[in-house]
Write an enzyme that holds these catalytic residues in place. Structure first.
Site: not given
Length: 741
Positions: A76-77
């Site tokens: 996700e990051d």
């Protein structure tokens, strides 16, 4: 920040044969991927997945779950990809990490739909592997513990989401310790004033009762020693949110709460649970209605324990929970306590952690997943899931003895849908404990329910306001939608054609297919019906099909105020009212617009109520001191204001002069497509039916619809009903109905 060897040592304390290589590899990979990223607090971002991993070690999770915790934010990051995770750690762990990744890269039009789709994805991932839930809850717990560093608006949003979804989800899966901490932190941010007040009061009560608690603990321990029952006794205090919620829902004061303090009795075996209960009840009086046996009938989240309240030492009420050590572990850690470790033959991902799919918690999860498969739209799914998360339970039985767990307040309709959707859809009646009972009957613990069915039945839309389970509500709503789907699909096409035309675009149904994912709808017909019902704005469809579209229409509008009544009543030489035993004939129209009639006390001026009345209505007159009589249709809700003034009610009835007919006032509400020409079509229907529009007010209710209030003049009730029927048949009209007050 915790070092690699410290993390390994934490796992080794409860799992000596830990796969150190897996933990070290995940630690190094996640640290490198997060690099120099910082959290809102200024700490290195990698400290967050480390703390999530630490929370899971407290729950004694295996190294594969700990490794997933370290990796959970990488896709996700960071620049990490699913393919890379698969290659380094295996597809099983890649799937788990992906299950924890939010759908923020999906281009959804509605924020609520985005939240619903994220929850949907999470529940689907949990249904395949419960480790997704454990990591997600640990992730949320650490985020809540560090919420102080977030902006105030974001703090409140995260706290509300935690209270609405994640805390009850933890409770539903039996993780009571996790639920209580999430609720307490969320409570602190949602209502800080109440949190401070309740916490301070609890501390004060604890200090005042410290000696009494010790005395009760000693008395219980002595009692078990006397009966030779090996048991540990520990006092516990109710949490602030639990206290506050109980005070609010039951309107109780602190002094009325009998369970602020309780005692947990932990024994070795189930037999000892009942021996301990017998010893307690033979020594002190039980409080009637305060005994629950969750050992013989476990809760839906697998919680097992005996609850009883006694009038104990010092003549105080004492709440007791009696359970075994195993039951205590399940009560604290829920599904995490069902962990079964199995050797995977030395694969890279180490020991695999699975959960028994036969638990009650998983049964609830499977039912929720069934609703996903039945295709609720995202908003309905979110609402129904929240509804089920919050409910307490009652336990009922089928005639064959099958146990059905339902939310408190459930009806036989809920019971029918809990058995199977087809049973609910064909339900026409129910027997409760052998007696035919209304379908709205509230079920109680132990009720035996038999459903009476008919294949010709279609669930009425009104059931939706009666049922309490998400599954029943969803199924009823779905059946109702299917029944009127064609009608609304046609209306939706007209709305979209006009909306596209207004913006110089050409509408084709096929253009919706590539953007269904953006609109969070499963097929084209679903989109059309949603637009027709007003659930989906035409501007959102335009945005989905044409991403560069900008709505440049003026959103503010001048709305004509609704008039409180008729500005005048036209001359009606042929209109007459009769009071019982006396004729009352209207004479000339006075200047104040009142209609005089001759009554028992001479000439009385008569007016209509704002909603009007027409021949064919049952009517009643209300004396207005100093200003005559107001005529109301008998169904007018406004009449409730005069319930306690019977002396003002006058029985009146119509007496029409057939040779001198006159129109009468009636108010109707029309919801129409917000498009050029709609008003003209409606006025044309009114005119073609020989009715007259006296006043008209318009209120914009949604981007695609306009609600109009029309004060009409019609001949009688048949005339009015015929007009309403033709308005409903008009392709520009979504709804037309009479307004009664």
């Amino acid at each position: 920040m915790m070092r690699q060897y410290e993390l390994v040592e934490r796992v080794q304390r409860y799992k000596p044969d830990v796969n150190e290589a897996l933990l070290n590899k995940a630690y190094v990979y996640a640290m490198q991927k997060h690099g120099h990223q910082k959290r809102a607090s200024g700490d290195p971002y990698f400290s967050h997945p480390l703390e999530v991993a630490a929370i899971l070690t407290d729950m004694h999770m295996d190294e594969a779950t700990i490794a997933v915790a370290l990796l959970h934010d990488t896709i996700e990051d960071t620049t990490a990809t699913r393919a890379e995770i698969d290659e380094l750690f295996g597809p099983e762990m890649g799937k788990l990490v992906e299950g924890l990744t939010k759908l923020k890269k999906l281009d959804l039009v509605s924020k609520k739909a985005e939240q619903a789709e994220n929850l949907r994805k999470l529940l689907l991932a949990i249904s395949e592997d419960v480790r997704v839930l454990l990591v997600k809850l640990a992730d949320r717990l650490h985020n809540m513990r560090t919420l102080d560093h977030m902006p105030e608006a974001k703090r409140l949003r995260i706290a509300e989401e935690t209270m609405e979804i994640y805390a009850p989800l933890a409770g539903r899966m039996g993780m009571q310790g996790m639920r209580e901490e999430l609720e307490e932190i969320a409570f602190r941010y949602i209502n800080p004033e109440a949190y401070r007040a309740v916490t301070a009061r609890l501390a004060e009560i604890f200090e005042r009762n410290k000696g009494v608690l010790q005395e009760i603990e000693k008395a219980l321990s002595a009692l078990f020693e006397k009966y030779q029952i090996k048991a540990s006794v520990k006092s516990r205090q109710k949490k602030p949110w639990s206290v506050f919620r109980k005070m609010e829902t039951k309107a109780l004061s602190f002094e009325q709460l009998s369970d602020i303090f309780g005692f947990r009795v932990v024994v070795d075996t189930v037999e000892d649970c009942y021996r301990a209960l017998g010893a307690i009840h033979t020594s002190w009086s039980m409080v009637p209605g305060r005994f629950k046996d969750y050992i013989s009938t476990p809760k839906q989240n697998d919680y097992r324990s005996i609850h009883t309240t006694i009038v104990g030492p010092s003549r105080q009420r004492v709440e007791l929970q009696i359970r075994t050590l195993e039951m205590n572990k399940i009560a604290e850690y829920g599904v995490a306590a069902h962990s079964i470790y199995k050797d995977t033959g030395g694969k890279a991902n180490g020991a695999a952690n699975t959960i028994s799919k036969d638990t009650n918690a998983y049964a609830w999860l499977r039912r929720t997943i069934e609703q996903l498969a039945e295709g609720d739209n995202p908003e309905d799914f979110l609402e129904n899931t929240k509804l089920e998360l919050f409910q307490d339970q009652v336990f009922c039985f089928t005639p064959k003895g099958m146990l059905i767990a339902l939310p408190r307040g459930a009806t036989p309709i809920d019971f029918a849908y809990a058995v199977h959707t087809d049973v609910g859809d064909t339900c026409v009646g129910a027997k409760v404990n052998g007696r035919i009972m209304p379908l709205m009957t509230e079920l109680k613990n132990g009720d035996e329910v038999e459903i009476i069915r008919s294949k010709a039945q279609i669930p009425p839309a009104a059931w939706e306001s009666v049922v309490v389970t998400g599954k029943a509500r969803s199924a009823i709503r779905r059946a109702t939608k299917n029944a009127i789907r064609k009608q609304y699909s046609g209306l939706g096409i007209r709305i979209l054609e006009r909306a596209f035309e207004r913006n110089g675009k050409s509408f084709a149904k096929e253009s919706l297919k590539p953007v269904l994912h953006r609109l969070a709808r499963k097929d084209i017909e679903d989109v059309l019906a949603s637009v027709g019902r007003g659930e989906l704005a035409s501007s959102d469809v335009l945005k989905a099909v044409f991403p560069d579209y900008k709505d440049e229409r003026v959103t503010t509008q001048q709305v004509k105020p609704r008039e409180e009544g008729w500005s005048r009543i036209r001359n009606a030489a042929g209109m007459l009212f009769k009071m019982p035993g006396r004729a009352a004939r209207r004479e000339s129209q006075p200047k104040d617009d009142a209609v005089p009639i001759r009554g028992v006390r001479g000439d009385l001026p008569v007016r209509f109520a704002p909603e009007g009345a027409v021949p064919g209505d049952r009517i009643v007159g209300i004396v207005q001191p100093g200003s005559g009589i107001t005529i109301y249709p008998i169904q007018s809700p406004s009449l409730t204001a005069f319930d306690d003034q019977p002396e003002r009610w006058i029985d009146v009835r119509w007496d029409i002069d057939e040779n001198n007919k006159e129109r009468f006032p009636a108010r109707v509400s029309v919801t129409a497509i917000n498009a050029p020409g709609s008003l003209a079509e409606i006025t044309q229907v009114v005119a073609s039916n020989d009715a007259n529009i006296h006043t008209l007010s318009m209120v914009r209710t949604a981007p695609d619809f306009t609600e109009m209030l029309l004060d009409l003049e019609v001949w009688d009730l048949k005339h009015l009903n015929r007009l309403l029927s033709q308005l409903k048949e008009n392709s520009s009209v979504s709804d037309a109905r009479r307004v009664n007050g």
